[in-house]
Motif scaffolding. Structure first.
Motif, PDB file in Angstrom:
ATOM      1  N   SER A 255     101.544  74.486 126.176  1.00 22.14           N
ATOM      2  CA  SER A 255     102.666  74.974 126.074  1.00 22.14           C
ATOM      3  C   SER A 255     103.117  74.840 124.747  1.00 22.14           C
ATOM      4  O   SER A 255     102.671  74.111 123.954  1.00 22.14           O
ATOM      5  CB  SER A 255     103.540  74.308 127.176  1.00 22.14           C
ATOM      6  OG  SER A 255     103.977  72.715 126.678  1.00 22.14           O
ATOM      7  N   TYR A 256     104.239  75.625 124.434  1.00 21.22           N
ATOM      8  CA  TYR A 256     105.055  75.406 123.063  1.00 21.22           C
ATOM      9  C   TYR A 256     106.194  74.791 123.462  1.00 21.22           C
ATOM     10  O   TYR A 256     107.202  75.347 124.315  1.00 21.22           O
ATOM     11  CB  TYR A 256     105.181  76.700 122.520  1.00 21.22           C
ATOM     12  CG  TYR A 256     106.578  76.645 121.487  1.00 21.22           C
ATOM     13  CD1 TYR A 256     106.777  75.469 120.635  1.00 21.22           C
ATOM     14  CD2 TYR A 256     107.336  77.869 121.383  1.00 21.22           C
ATOM     15  CE1 TYR A 256     107.643  75.653 119.821  1.00 21.22           C
ATOM     16  CE2 TYR A 256     108.366  78.011 120.520  1.00 21.22           C
ATOM     17  CZ  TYR A 256     108.432  76.812 119.712  1.00 21.22           C
ATOM     18  OH  TYR A 256     109.619  76.828 118.710  1.00 21.22           O
ATOM     19  N   TYR A 257     106.368  73.451 123.350  1.00 21.93           N
ATOM     20  CA  TYR A 257     107.556  72.727 123.832  1.00 21.93           C
ATOM     21  C   TYR A 257     108.863  72.889 122.666  1.00 21.93           C
ATOM     22  O   TYR A 257     108.752  72.146 121.865  1.00 21.93           O
ATOM     23  CB  TYR A 257     107.147  71.193 124.077  1.00 21.93           C
ATOM     24  CG  TYR A 257     108.100  70.567 124.767  1.00 21.93           C
ATOM     25  CD1 TYR A 257     109.184  71.000 125.552  1.00 21.93           C
ATOM     26  CD2 TYR A 257     107.727  69.129 124.975  1.00 21.93           C
ATOM     27  CE1 TYR A 257     110.062  70.210 126.265  1.00 21.93           C
ATOM     28  CE2 TYR A 257     108.875  68.383 125.768  1.00 21.93           C
ATOM     29  CZ  TYR A 257     109.830  68.665 126.584  1.00 21.93           C
ATOM     30  OH  TYR A 257     110.602  68.176 127.191  1.00 21.93           O
ATOM     31  N   LYS A 258     109.488  73.898 122.937  1.00 21.47           N
ATOM     32  CA  LYS A 258     110.854  73.834 121.863  1.00 21.47           C
ATOM     33  C   LYS A 258     111.777  73.054 122.087  1.00 21.47           C
ATOM     34  O   LYS A 258     112.651  72.983 122.957  1.00 21.47           O
ATOM     35  CB  LYS A 258     111.102  75.434 122.204  1.00 21.47           C
ATOM     36  CG  LYS A 258     111.992  75.876 121.015  1.00 21.47           C
ATOM     37  CD  LYS A 258     112.306  77.391 121.350  1.00 21.47           C
ATOM     38  CE  LYS A 258     113.349  77.940 120.120  1.00 21.47           C
ATOM     39  NZ  LYS A 258     113.691  79.224 120.228  1.00 21.47           N
ATOM     40  N   LEU A 259     111.828  72.048 121.192  1.00 19.77           N
ATOM     41  CA  LEU A 259     112.854  70.876 121.147  1.00 19.77           C
ATOM     42  C   LEU A 259     113.874  71.095 120.096  1.00 19.77           C
ATOM     43  O   LEU A 259     113.638  71.989 119.075  1.00 19.77           O
ATOM     44  CB  LEU A 259     112.008  69.685 120.979  1.00 19.77           C
ATOM     45  CG  LEU A 259     110.951  69.124 121.775  1.00 19.77           C
ATOM     46  CD1 LEU A 259     110.086  68.016 121.327  1.00 19.77           C
ATOM     47  CD2 LEU A 259     111.619  68.939 123.243  1.00 19.77           C
ATOM     48  N   GLY A 268     106.903  64.832 115.399  1.00 17.90           N
ATOM     49  CA  GLY A 268     105.893  65.444 114.562  1.00 17.90           C
ATOM     50  C   GLY A 268     105.415  66.769 114.876  1.00 17.90           C
ATOM     51  O   GLY A 268     104.193  66.908 115.028  1.00 17.90           O
ATOM     52  N   ASN A 269     106.078  67.506 115.369  1.00 16.06           N
ATOM     53  CA  ASN A 269     105.743  69.075 115.657  1.00 16.06           C
ATOM     54  C   ASN A 269     104.948  69.016 116.675  1.00 16.06           C
ATOM     55  O   ASN A 269     104.230  70.191 116.966  1.00 16.06           O
ATOM     56  CB  ASN A 269     105.236  69.691 114.363  1.00 16.06           C
ATOM     57  CG  ASN A 269     106.675  69.802 113.407  1.00 16.06           C
ATOM     58  OD1 ASN A 269     107.328  70.281 113.769  1.00 16.06           O
ATOM     59  ND2 ASN A 269     106.029  69.321 112.208  1.00 16.06           N
ATOM     60  N   ILE A 270     104.578  67.985 117.670  1.00 19.98           N
ATOM     61  CA  ILE A 270     103.468  68.143 118.622  1.00 19.98           C
ATOM     62  C   ILE A 270     103.782  69.276 119.933  1.00 19.98           C
ATOM     63  O   ILE A 270     103.044  69.599 120.609  1.00 19.98           O
ATOM     64  CB  ILE A 270     103.244  66.653 119.186  1.00 19.98           C
ATOM     65  CG1 ILE A 270     101.962  66.796 119.957  1.00 19.98           C
ATOM     66  CG2 ILE A 270     104.364  66.367 120.437  1.00 19.98           C
ATOM     67  CD1 ILE A 270     100.643  66.809 118.877  1.00 19.98           C
ATOM     68  N   GLY A 271     105.178  69.532 119.683  1.00 18.86           N
ATOM     69  CA  GLY A 271     105.376  70.642 120.747  1.00 18.86           C
ATOM     70  C   GLY A 271     105.048  71.809 120.408  1.00 18.86           C
ATOM     71  O   GLY A 271     104.445  72.727 121.431  1.00 18.86           O
ATOM     72  N   HIS A 276      97.936  73.170 118.126  1.00 24.36           N
ATOM     73  CA  HIS A 276      97.010  72.152 117.906  1.00 24.36           C
ATOM     74  C   HIS A 276      95.573  72.267 118.556  1.00 24.36           C
ATOM     75  O   HIS A 276      94.765  72.085 117.961  1.00 24.36           O
ATOM     76  CB  HIS A 276      97.729  70.921 118.200  1.00 24.36           C
ATOM     77  CG  HIS A 276      97.085  69.613 118.393  1.00 24.36           C
ATOM     78  ND1 HIS A 276      96.308  69.027 117.205  1.00 24.36           N
ATOM     79  CD2 HIS A 276      96.555  68.860 119.491  1.00 24.36           C
ATOM     80  CE1 HIS A 276      95.642  67.973 117.478  1.00 24.36           C
ATOM     81  NE2 HIS A 276      95.598  67.932 119.007  1.00 24.36           N
ATOM     82  N   HIS A 277      95.858  72.613 119.949  1.00 22.97           N
ATOM     83  CA  HIS A 277      94.606  72.975 120.425  1.00 22.97           C
ATOM     84  C   HIS A 277      93.743  74.013 120.071  1.00 22.97           C
ATOM     85  O   HIS A 277      92.313  73.945 120.180  1.00 22.97           O
ATOM     86  CB  HIS A 277      95.010  73.181 122.214  1.00 22.97           C
ATOM     87  CG  HIS A 277      94.638  71.862 122.899  1.00 22.97           C
ATOM     88  ND1 HIS A 277      93.823  71.455 123.674  1.00 22.97           N
ATOM     89  CD2 HIS A 277      95.794  70.853 123.019  1.00 22.97           C
ATOM     90  CE1 HIS A 277      93.884  70.399 124.270  1.00 22.97           C
ATOM     91  NE2 HIS A 277      95.357  70.051 123.797  1.00 22.97           N
ATOM     92  N   LEU A 278      94.263  75.129 119.495  1.00 23.12           N
ATOM     93  CA  LEU A 278      93.359  76.191 118.623  1.00 23.12           C
ATOM     94  C   LEU A 278      92.575  75.352 117.617  1.00 23.12           C
ATOM     95  O   LEU A 278      91.515  75.664 117.372  1.00 23.12           O
ATOM     96  CB  LEU A 278      94.384  77.259 118.446  1.00 23.12           C
ATOM     97  CG  LEU A 278      93.583  78.361 117.700  1.00 23.12           C
ATOM     98  CD1 LEU A 278      92.487  79.182 118.555  1.00 23.12           C
ATOM     99  CD2 LEU A 278      94.631  79.259 117.027  1.00 23.12           C
ATOM    100  N   SER A 279      93.436  74.776 116.561  1.00 25.81           N
ATOM    101  CA  SER A 279      92.969  74.330 115.492  1.00 25.81           C
ATOM    102  C   SER A 279      93.326  72.838 115.275  1.00 25.81           C
ATOM    103  O   SER A 279      94.483  72.592 114.749  1.00 25.81           O
ATOM    104  CB  SER A 279      93.163  75.312 114.359  1.00 25.81           C
ATOM    105  OG  SER A 279      92.371  74.741 113.113  1.00 25.81           O
TER     106      SER A 279
END
Length: 355
Positions: A255-259, A268-271, A276-279
């Motif tokens: 998901s894109y967790y829009k915080l 740390g932008n992990i949303g 991240h999973h793509l690259s």
């Protein structure tokens, strides 16, 4: 649910490739604006014990947020994306692993397995949360069903989970771990023991526990929650090995967790988990840039603080509907299928009798 056509992996990887470059200056700046506030908040929590424990908790909660931010640095080191130099990543990863109670090499191995098989129904079990399909649950023995229900209970997962995972599970090596991984786990445990012993001798064990326990619990809770919602949303992506796609698993299964911006920064932008999973080589401080510059990545499922709470009800993956369902929804679907099956029998029986 039909799977949208996505550009090829090579095309998307090419689009995000410019954002895989690490910046030593940016990485060092992130270390400073993460570790310094963490130490200062920890110290403030300790000195506030003489004033009010409520004030202590007010310092401990943001300190837990900076533990999460420290874990993101640790996470990038595991992927070799925080520094260009592998040894620098290994050293910093081990040290930040001490602060976050996670052994660097053990987690690096299991997390690599998670990335290689995320959303693959035939490669579950290492580095991820236990997920059963509806059919698996129906076929399971009563004891296994009970254990699964207990495991998936939010109170167990998010309250007991941080204690079980960070304080107990990560203190031991897994079966078959290689020597370097085993030694790193031992080293992490020794460094944690040394750090905690020093703090206890300096401030007393009661004061230490009053400060450290809420920080460990809150950061552990938030860490498990972030990992949970990044893959547990209604129409995520799961396929068996022969149909599984790395790119679909990244863009549709994460998901894109829009915080809010402050929470986005502290986590740390992990949303931007789909990026991240793509690259995984994209450092955390470039994830938003890659997302904004790559239109296909903007099609990922977006969840917010409010909508992410819906993930609490998801328990089983329904392969027929291609969606997560709750235990209650599974029972409702079973009840609905019985009348339909009975109607089919009524249609079949007269035909058989006429013959």
């Amino acid at each position: 649910m039909t799977t949208p056509q996505l550009p090829g992996l090579s095309s998307l990887k090419k689009s995000v490739a410019p954002y895989e470059q690490t910046s030593r200056k940016t990485s060092i700046r992130q270390m400073i604006n993460t570790l310094v506030p963490l130490v200062l908040l920890w110290a403030a929590a300790y000195f506030s014990l003489n004033v009010s424990y409520g004030l202590t908790l007010l310092f401990a909660i943001p300190a837990a947020g900076f533990v999460i931010r420290t874990f993101i640095i640790f996470h990038d080191c595991c992927h070799g994306s925080f520094f260009k130099n592998r040894k620098a990543n290994d050293i910093l990863g081990t040290l930040t692993g001490v602060l976050t109670l996670v052994p660097y090499r053990q987690w690096k191995r299991s997390h690599s397995i998670h990335h290689a098989g995320s959303s693959n129904l035939d490669k579950r079990g290492i580095g991820d949360i236990w997920i059963m399909t509806v059919d698996e649950y129906k076929a399971a023995k009563p004891l296994e069903r009970l254990f699964y229900r207990i495991y998936r209970n939010p109170l167990v997962m998010f309250i007991l989970g941080p204690i079980a995972v960070f304080l107990i599970q990560y203190r031991f090596n897994v079966k078959g771990a290689r020597r370097k991984e085993r030694m790193n786990t031992y080293l992490t445990n020794v460094l944690i023991a040394a750090l905690y012993t020093g703090l206890i001798l300096a401030m007393g064990w009661q004061a230490f526990l009053l400060v450290q326990l809420p920080i460990v619990f809150v950061s552990g809770f938030l860490g498990i929650w972030l990992f949970y919602v990044q893959h547990q949303f209604e129409h995520t992506y799961f396929e068996h090995d022969e149909e599984w796609s790395y790119i679909n698993a990244a863009v549709e299964g994460s998901s894109y967790y829009k915080l809010p911006k402050l929470l986005q920064w502290i986590t740390g932008n992990i949303g931007f988990h789909h990026v991240h999973h793509l690259s995984p080589k994209v450092p955390n401080y470039n994830l938003e840039l890659a997302h904004n510059a790559t239109p296909p990545l903007q099609k990922a499922t977006t969840i917010t603080l409010g909508t992410s709470l819906q993930a609490l009800k998801y328990r089983l993956w329904d392969e027929q509907r291609k969606a997560f369902v709750s235990f209650r929804e599974m029972k409702q679907l079973q009840r609905q299928s019985k009348p339909a099956a009975a109607e089919r029998l009524k249609v079949i029986k007269p035909g058989l009798q006429s013959e």
